[in-house]
Design a protein around this motif. Sequence first.
Motif, PDB file in Angstrom:
ATOM      1  N   MET A  86       0.834  -1.211   0.000  1.00 26.29           N
ATOM      2  CA  MET A  86       0.000   0.000   0.000  1.00 26.29           C
ATOM      3  C   MET A  86       0.864   1.255   0.000  1.00 26.29           C
ATOM      4  O   MET A  86       0.519   2.245  -0.629  1.00 26.29           O
ATOM      5  CB  MET A  86      -0.924   0.011   1.224  1.00 26.29           C
ATOM      6  N   GLU A  87       1.992   1.209   0.707  1.00 23.26           N
ATOM      7  CA  GLU A  87       2.888   2.364   0.781  1.00 23.26           C
ATOM      8  C   GLU A  87       3.717   2.554  -0.481  1.00 23.26           C
ATOM      9  O   GLU A  87       4.291   3.617  -0.678  1.00 23.26           O
ATOM     10  CB  GLU A  87       3.860   2.210   1.960  1.00 23.26           C
ATOM     11  N   HIS A  88       3.810   1.527  -1.282  1.00 15.24           N
ATOM     12  CA  HIS A  88       4.648   1.565  -2.491  1.00 15.24           C
ATOM     13  C   HIS A  88       3.834   1.180  -3.724  1.00 15.24           C
ATOM     14  O   HIS A  88       4.051   0.129  -4.326  1.00 15.24           O
ATOM     15  CB  HIS A  88       5.854   0.628  -2.328  1.00 15.24           C
ATOM     16  N   PRO A  89       2.919   2.057  -4.143  1.00 16.96           N
ATOM     17  CA  PRO A  89       2.082   1.741  -5.299  1.00 16.96           C
ATOM     18  C   PRO A  89       2.874   1.628  -6.602  1.00 16.96           C
ATOM     19  O   PRO A  89       2.379   1.075  -7.583  1.00 16.96           O
ATOM     20  CB  PRO A  89       1.076   2.895  -5.345  1.00 16.96           C
ATOM     21  N   GLU A  90       4.113   2.119  -6.604  1.00 15.00           N
ATOM     22  CA  GLU A  90       4.956   2.011  -7.795  1.00 15.00           C
ATOM     23  C   GLU A  90       5.471   0.582  -8.007  1.00 15.00           C
ATOM     24  O   GLU A  90       5.951   0.236  -9.081  1.00 15.00           O
ATOM     25  CB  GLU A  90       6.146   2.987  -7.702  1.00 15.00           C
ATOM     26  N   LEU A  91       5.363  -0.252  -6.973  1.00 16.91           N
ATOM     27  CA  LEU A  91       5.819  -1.643  -7.059  1.00 16.91           C
ATOM     28  C   LEU A  91       4.660  -2.543  -7.471  1.00 16.91           C
ATOM     29  O   LEU A  91       3.489  -2.205  -7.262  1.00 16.91           O
ATOM     30  CB  LEU A  91       6.399  -2.086  -5.712  1.00 16.91           C
ATOM     31  N   PRO A  92       4.950  -3.713  -8.036  1.00 17.46           N
ATOM     32  CA  PRO A  92       3.876  -4.615  -8.482  1.00 17.46           C
ATOM     33  C   PRO A  92       2.921  -4.993  -7.351  1.00 17.46           C
ATOM     34  O   PRO A  92       3.340  -5.175  -6.205  1.00 17.46           O
ATOM     35  CB  PRO A  92       4.636  -5.855  -8.972  1.00 17.46           C
TER      36      PRO A  92
END
Length: 122
Positions: A86-92
Motif C-alpha cells: 500500500m505504501e509503495h504503489p509504484e511496485l507490483p
Amino acid sequence: MSRATDRLGRSGERLAADYLKARGYRLVDRNVRRREGEVDLVALQGGTLVFVEVKLRRPRQAGRAIEQLSARKQRRLRKLAAAYGMEHPELPADQRIDLVAIDLAADGAVASFQHIRSAVEG
C-alpha cells in the motif's frame, strides 16, 4: 540480540541476497521494520514483489532452519506485505512471501540451503 547473533543473521541475509541476485531477482529493500513486523529482504522477480524471510541455524540450535517460521511470524509477514504494498504503489501488486532456510555445519560451512517460494500463503 548479541553481536555474534546479529553478525550471523547478517551473513545469512547476504547469502540469501547473493543467491537471489544470481537468479535474476532485484533487491529493493533490506531489514524492513514496521509496526506489523519485520522482513529481511524485499525483491522483485519479474512482475512480482517478493518478501523474503531468512532463517539461519547453527548446528547446536534446536530444529532445522526450515522449521522455524512460526504461525505468528507468518501472520505478521502477511500484514507487513500488505502494508508495504500500500505504501509503495509504484511496485507490483502481485506479491508472495518466500523463505530462505540455511543450516550450518559444525565447521560453519553451509550444510543446507533451501529457497521455498510462496512459503507463506496469503
